[in-house]
Design a protein around this motif. Structure first.
Motif, PDB file in Angstrom:
ATOM      1  N   GLU A   1     -39.680 -12.295 -55.210  1.00  0.00           N
ATOM      2  CA  GLU A   1     -39.513 -10.875 -54.922  1.00  0.00           C
ATOM      3  C   GLU A   1     -38.586 -10.713 -53.732  1.00  0.00           C
ATOM      4  OE1 GLU A   1     -43.005  -8.761 -53.565  1.00  0.00           O
ATOM      5  OE2 GLU A   1     -42.139  -6.802 -54.040  1.00  0.00           O
ATOM      6  N   CYS A   2     -37.601  -9.837 -53.866  1.00  0.00           N
ATOM      7  CA  CYS A   2     -36.698  -9.518 -52.766  1.00  0.00           C
ATOM      8  C   CYS A   2     -37.494  -8.751 -51.715  1.00  0.00           C
ATOM      9  CB  CYS A   2     -35.533  -8.668 -53.274  1.00  0.00           C
ATOM     10  SG  CYS A   2     -34.405  -8.138 -51.974  1.00  0.00           S
ATOM     11  N   SER A   3     -37.273  -9.095 -50.431  1.00  0.00           N
ATOM     12  CA  SER A   3     -38.024  -8.392 -49.376  1.00  0.00           C
ATOM     13  C   SER A   3     -37.656  -6.912 -49.348  1.00  0.00           C
ATOM     14  CB  SER A   3     -37.735  -9.017 -48.012  1.00  0.00           C
ATOM     15  OG  SER A   3     -36.338  -8.969 -47.733  1.00  0.00           O
ATOM     16  N   GLY A   4     -36.539  -6.555 -50.005  1.00  0.00           N
ATOM     17  CA  GLY A   4     -36.128  -5.153 -50.060  1.00  0.00           C
ATOM     18  C   GLY A   4     -36.683  -4.413 -51.270  1.00  0.00           C
ATOM     19  N   ASN A   5     -37.518  -5.071 -52.065  1.00  0.00           N
ATOM     20  CA  ASN A   5     -38.091  -4.405 -53.235  1.00  0.00           C
ATOM     21  C   ASN A   5     -38.916  -3.194 -52.784  1.00  0.00           C
ATOM     22  OD1 ASN A   5     -38.413  -4.263 -56.035  1.00  0.00           O
ATOM     23  ND2 ASN A   5     -40.361  -5.379 -56.001  1.00  0.00           N
TER      24      ASN A   5
ATOM     25  N   LEU B   1     -38.231  -7.967 -58.657  1.00  0.00           N
ATOM     26  CA  LEU B   1     -39.337  -8.906 -58.843  1.00  0.00           C
ATOM     27  C   LEU B   1     -39.183  -9.558 -60.211  1.00  0.00           C
ATOM     28  CD1 LEU B   1     -42.387  -9.874 -58.221  1.00  0.00           C
ATOM     29  CD2 LEU B   1     -42.997  -7.964 -59.729  1.00  0.00           C
ATOM     30  N   SER B   2     -39.274 -10.882 -60.256  1.00  0.00           N
ATOM     31  CA  SER B   2     -39.214 -11.605 -61.532  1.00  0.00           C
ATOM     32  C   SER B   2     -40.048 -12.870 -61.438  1.00  0.00           C
ATOM     33  CB  SER B   2     -37.758 -11.968 -61.875  1.00  0.00           C
ATOM     34  OG  SER B   2     -36.961 -10.807 -62.010  1.00  0.00           O
ATOM     35  N   THR B   3     -40.465 -13.375 -62.601  1.00  0.00           N
ATOM     36  CA  THR B   3     -41.299 -14.576 -62.661  1.00  0.00           C
ATOM     37  C   THR B   3     -40.729 -15.570 -63.661  1.00  0.00           C
ATOM     38  OG1 THR B   3     -43.304 -13.369 -62.061  1.00  0.00           O
ATOM     39  CG2 THR B   3     -43.601 -15.428 -63.271  1.00  0.00           C
ATOM     40  N   SER B   4     -40.709 -16.839 -63.262  1.00  0.00           N
ATOM     41  CA  SER B   4     -40.195 -17.891 -64.145  1.00  0.00           C
ATOM     42  C   SER B   4     -41.058 -19.137 -64.067  1.00  0.00           C
ATOM     43  CB  SER B   4     -38.760 -18.273 -63.753  1.00  0.00           C
ATOM     44  OG  SER B   4     -37.882 -17.174 -63.837  1.00  0.00           O
ATOM     45  N   GLU B   5     -40.919 -19.992 -65.088  1.00  0.00           N
ATOM     46  CA  GLU B   5     -41.445 -21.346 -65.016  1.00  0.00           C
ATOM     47  C   GLU B   5     -40.349 -22.169 -64.345  1.00  0.00           C
ATOM     48  OE1 GLU B   5     -43.241 -23.878 -68.483  1.00  0.00           O
ATOM     49  OE2 GLU B   5     -41.184 -24.582 -68.176  1.00  0.00           O
ATOM     50  N   TRP B   6     -40.617 -22.653 -63.136  1.00  0.00           N
ATOM     51  CA  TRP B   6     -39.614 -23.402 -62.373  1.00  0.00           C
ATOM     52  C   TRP B   6     -39.908 -24.899 -62.414  1.00  0.00           C
ATOM     53  CZ3 TRP B   6     -35.639 -20.435 -61.030  1.00  0.00           C
ATOM     54  CH2 TRP B   6     -35.851 -19.059 -60.783  1.00  0.00           C
ATOM     55  N   THR B   7     -38.868 -25.708 -62.543  1.00  0.00           N
ATOM     56  CA  THR B   7     -39.023 -27.165 -62.533  1.00  0.00           C
ATOM     57  C   THR B   7     -38.057 -27.773 -61.526  1.00  0.00           C
ATOM     58  OG1 THR B   7     -39.673 -27.254 -64.867  1.00  0.00           O
ATOM     59  CG2 THR B   7     -38.791 -29.276 -63.905  1.00  0.00           C
TER      60      THR B   7
ATOM     61  N   THR C   1     -40.535 -12.819 -41.043  1.00  0.00           N
ATOM     62  CA  THR C   1     -41.682 -12.302 -41.813  1.00  0.00           C
ATOM     63  C   THR C   1     -41.462 -12.787 -43.245  1.00  0.00           C
ATOM     64  OG1 THR C   1     -40.416 -10.272 -42.090  1.00  0.00           O
ATOM     65  CG2 THR C   1     -42.065 -10.293 -40.368  1.00  0.00           C
ATOM     66  N   LEU C   2     -41.887 -14.006 -43.484  1.00  0.00           N
ATOM     67  CA  LEU C   2     -41.484 -14.715 -44.694  1.00  0.00           C
ATOM     68  C   LEU C   2     -42.396 -14.513 -45.899  1.00  0.00           C
ATOM     69  CD1 LEU C   2     -40.428 -17.957 -42.804  1.00  0.00           C
ATOM     70  CD2 LEU C   2     -38.953 -16.125 -43.630  1.00  0.00           C
ATOM     71  N   ASP C   3     -43.703 -14.375 -45.660  1.00  0.00           N
ATOM     72  CA  ASP C   3     -44.626 -14.218 -46.788  1.00  0.00           C
ATOM     73  C   ASP C   3     -44.554 -12.815 -47.387  1.00  0.00           C
ATOM     74  OD1 ASP C   3     -46.185 -16.795 -46.865  1.00  0.00           O
ATOM     75  OD2 ASP C   3     -46.516 -16.222 -44.758  1.00  0.00           O
ATOM     76  N   MET C   4     -44.567 -12.740 -48.699  1.00  0.00           N
ATOM     77  CA  MET C   4     -44.641 -11.449 -49.375  1.00  0.00           C
ATOM     78  C   MET C   4     -46.116 -11.127 -49.588  1.00  0.00           C
ATOM     79  SD  MET C   4     -41.506 -10.694 -49.517  1.00  0.00           S
ATOM     80  CE  MET C   4     -41.578  -9.178 -50.486  1.00  0.00           C
ATOM     81  N   ASP C   5     -46.563  -9.985 -49.060  1.00  0.00           N
ATOM     82  CA  ASP C   5     -47.976  -9.634 -49.155  1.00  0.00           C
ATOM     83  C   ASP C   5     -48.359  -9.141 -50.549  1.00  0.00           C
ATOM     84  OD1 ASP C   5     -49.099 -10.183 -46.534  1.00  0.00           O
ATOM     85  OD2 ASP C   5     -47.704  -8.637 -45.784  1.00  0.00           O
ATOM     86  N   ALA C   6     -49.678  -9.065 -50.754  1.00  0.00           N
ATOM     87  CA  ALA C   6     -50.214  -8.655 -52.058  1.00  0.00           C
ATOM     88  C   ALA C   6     -49.671  -7.288 -52.462  1.00  0.00           C
ATOM     89  CB  ALA C   6     -51.732  -8.629 -52.013  1.00  0.00           C
ATOM     90  N   LYS C   7     -49.339  -7.152 -53.749  1.00  0.00           N
ATOM     91  CA  LYS C   7     -48.705  -5.932 -54.252  1.00  0.00           C
ATOM     92  C   LYS C   7     -48.984  -5.813 -55.738  1.00  0.00           C
ATOM     93  CE  LYS C   7     -44.065  -3.772 -53.815  1.00  0.00           C
ATOM     94  NZ  LYS C   7     -42.691  -4.009 -53.284  1.00  0.00           N
ATOM     95  N   SER C   8     -48.863  -4.624 -56.268  1.00  0.00           N
ATOM     96  CA  SER C   8     -49.038  -4.410 -57.702  1.00  0.00           C
ATOM     97  C   SER C   8     -48.326  -3.128 -58.104  1.00  0.00           C
ATOM     98  CB  SER C   8     -50.535  -4.291 -58.041  1.00  0.00           C
ATOM     99  OG  SER C   8     -51.068  -3.096 -57.482  1.00  0.00           O
TER     100      SER C   8
END
Lengths: 426, 426
Positions: B153-157, B177-183, B293-300
């Motif tokens: 997630e971009c911190s600017g989302n 915001l996007s989700t992938s299977e990363w290897t 401030t590196l961690d992205m906090d809980a969101k929905s």
């Protein structure tokens, strides 16, 4: 996009979208970059130092990205006379992770890939139901959905290897296997919508392709986990996979996952269609044929190293591959480097999911001597993937023919002292 | 491919590969089918009954499939003046399941998308190490790998929504915001290869793009779960995502996941680069700015129903959306249909994975009266997604500016009595 020709640059083909060119054969499995521009492709230069020039603009791809022009691996069509009633195989050795990219999912079509307008497509559920109903795509998408990772394997996968090793690489021997994140509506949800009559025991699934592909499925399976799938890897299911909707039967042989699904007819007995009488049956040693052998048994295959690869020399290698079972979760995978004399547990790269592939890895210190690599899958039912000899003792020894489906024997790859890897029976 | 023109047929555009045409704006988020053929496309007919003619042949797509021509949803570029230093947003409302199709993964580039030949690309690890080393792509792929599902997630989302609702749909408000299977290979594996000197506490990651994007990452994070990723959803990582290799920092703000990764420099302190001093910081109410401030906090966020949609009328709807947390697994998601007065638990569609999105669903019987829909995420640390008011009380009330990152407030969608859905602050 930069089109200058500087001496310090190399020219590359930018293959837009799926225009991954190049001749590919099952014999080599190796795909070369296209030598002439396929449709939609253009030439441009690759900078020696990419930091020295502005990169490609956002949106230049039309808003839907494609893979790098340096990635040219494709699925390869099995050399059948008819290119409509044919199949193509997934390049398993080129995959990373667990999911199969949608563009590389294997294909098996009986009448080509139909073009279907989703706004005019519908699924009719009728027969021994309370009220027959027609579900348009919008109706289906409004119902509660589920998302699950499952493999689909053609019952003919590895079929050519029954008597002797005939194919040179893993794309040929095991490429009729792919895994996706599937999303759709459970049949049990539709069953509540239409109601089932007493005695309802089978369901005929019919496709909207030119073959009007049909198979009879036991009601027990339909109510257990059958999915009416419209989503694949986060987006609409691909045309080759049944757009706009297909039947998904976790763990069942691929041909039963009817694509371009248009009809489900509930009955008290199987319909004995062509595909389940003359076609997808297994001839046994005593001359009788097994019908409705629907579950795909536990199986595994090493994708690295595998046929036609060449190890650069002695050293430590990460042996890796896939394991799966149509009867539940993979419990464990063992690897042998001496043709099955000794077995060692492999690492499972993720948490096993039901009726889903899992990637395994095994660190191997190769001493440069000839070796035979094998993998063996055990699933949660306790079933252990058999050797070819064990399988033939039960199934009988038939030549390569359409009656030799469900070949889940252990695959052997021979590593020669020069590092060359080849398909053998050991 | 059939090219007959019969009166009983409709003509459709076959858009090869990624040539999904059509104008798209954040204002509408709705994408119309292309009106003229994009590169590589051709016209053909859609049969009224697809069973009445042979389907498309296997291999006609060049061995790498594309989506149906009826699927035209694209990512939309945020209207910035510079199209190279820009971003595009994922059409969240059009997604199904949990994974974002690679072609629709959001983009944020600081110098455009470089074109990199993987055979000439390498990652150098140096600085406070035992032995500096250069890893070519083949070197990286020979090392032990891991495969994990993670969101980025971009911190600017959602940044534009700090003061008042400005964007009309969820692609605009939450599409970064996007989700992938990363290897890829864990940094801890590379660390064992090069060795770390005493006092090594930070790592500078540098990209090979025109911006030479750089960020300093705490060694603790690098050794915990940082991945040098070369795989995305089963194939090579896409060019927009850092082909051939990127840094993946599960749960960290997107700009730290350095794409086109070429250098990792180990140090005893942060490098205080432009991106971590003048840019990606958070201005607080007292005038001071938070760094790292590196961690992205809980969101929905609810994706159905969401901005610019219209419910056809009263009835039962499956409210659905995504929840995520950069600090671990999603524990639960609550949904409110009355602007937060009452909350009800939503169903989680799968097993929560660390630093990964999860889809939630909630059956809602709409009575036709105006309603305010909200979702609220609680992660495994016990953190509860705040309201905008709660967030401003801590962070201060700043106008929309580059300093207002990390806006993870609860999103409100207003459903009017006519079924129209709009973005509101409630």
């Amino acid at each position: 996009m930069n089109v200058l020709h500087r001496p310090d640059r190399r020219r590359f083909l930018f293959a837009a979208g799926t225009a991954a060119g190049g001749a590919a054969t099952l014999g080599t499995g190796v795909v070369q970059a296209a030598e002439k521009a396929p449709a939609g492709a253009q030439w441009f230069d690759v900078p020696t130092d990419p930091t020295k020039e502005q990169g490609r603009a956002v949106g230049a791809d039309g808003g839907y990205g494609s893979r790098s022009q340096f990635e040219t691996t494709v699925r390869v069509r099995y050399p059948t006379p008819n290119e409509n009633t044919s199949w193509s195989l997934t390049p398993l050795a080129a995959l990373v992770g667990n999911i199969t990219p949608s563009g590389l999912h294997f294909e098996r079509h009986h009448g080509g890939i139909p073009t279907i307008d989703p706004s005019r497509h519908a699924l009719v559920v009728h027969g021994m139901v309370g009220t027959a109903k027609r579900f348009g795509m919008e109706d289906l998408k409004r119902l509660p959905s589920v998302t699950r990772n499952h493999f689909i394997e053609c019952s003919g996968n590895s079929l050519t290897e029954w008597k002797k090793p005939t194919l040179k690489n893993v794309q040929g021997t095991h490429g009729l296997l792919s895994t996706s994140e599937w999303t759709g509506v459970l049949f049990s949800t539709l069953a509540r919508e239409v109601g089932l009559q007493d005695g309802a025991a089978w369901v005929l699934a019919e496709g909207a392709d030119a073959a009007v592909m049909t198979r009879s499925i036991p009601m027990e399976k339909m109510l257990k986990d059958a999915m009416i799938a419209y989503g694949q890897n986060g987006e609409a299911i691909r045309p080759e996979q049944g757009y706009p909707v297909r039947l998904l039967l976790p763990g069942y042989e691929g041909n039963t996952h009817i694509k371009w699904l248009r009809r489900l007819e509930v009955s008290d007995k199987p319909f004995m269609t062509r595909e389940e009488t003359s076609k997808y049956t297994d001839l046994m040693g005593d001359g009788r044929a097994r019908l409705f052998t629907l579950d795909m048994d536990a199986k595994s295959v090493i994708t690295f190293p595998s046929g036609e690869m060449r190890l650069p020399g002695p050293g430590v290698y990460n042996v890796t591959g896939f394991a799966w079972s149509g009867r539940g979760r993979v419990q464990s995978v063992d690897v042998s480097v001496n043709g099955g004399k000794a077995w060692y547990p492999a690492r499972l790269d993720s948490v096993p999911e039901p009726m889903c592939t899992i990637r395994f890895t095994f660190p191997w210190a190769w001493d440069g001597q000839p070796a035979i690599l094998q993998s063996r899958c055990t699933d949660e039912t306790g079933y252990i993937q058999p050797t070819r000899t064990e399988l033939i003792a039960i199934r009988g020894d038939h030549g390569p023919s359409a009656s030799v489906y469900h070949l889940n024997a252990i695959q052997s790859w021979a590593v020669a002292s020069d590092g060359g890897v080849s398909n053998v029976h050991a």
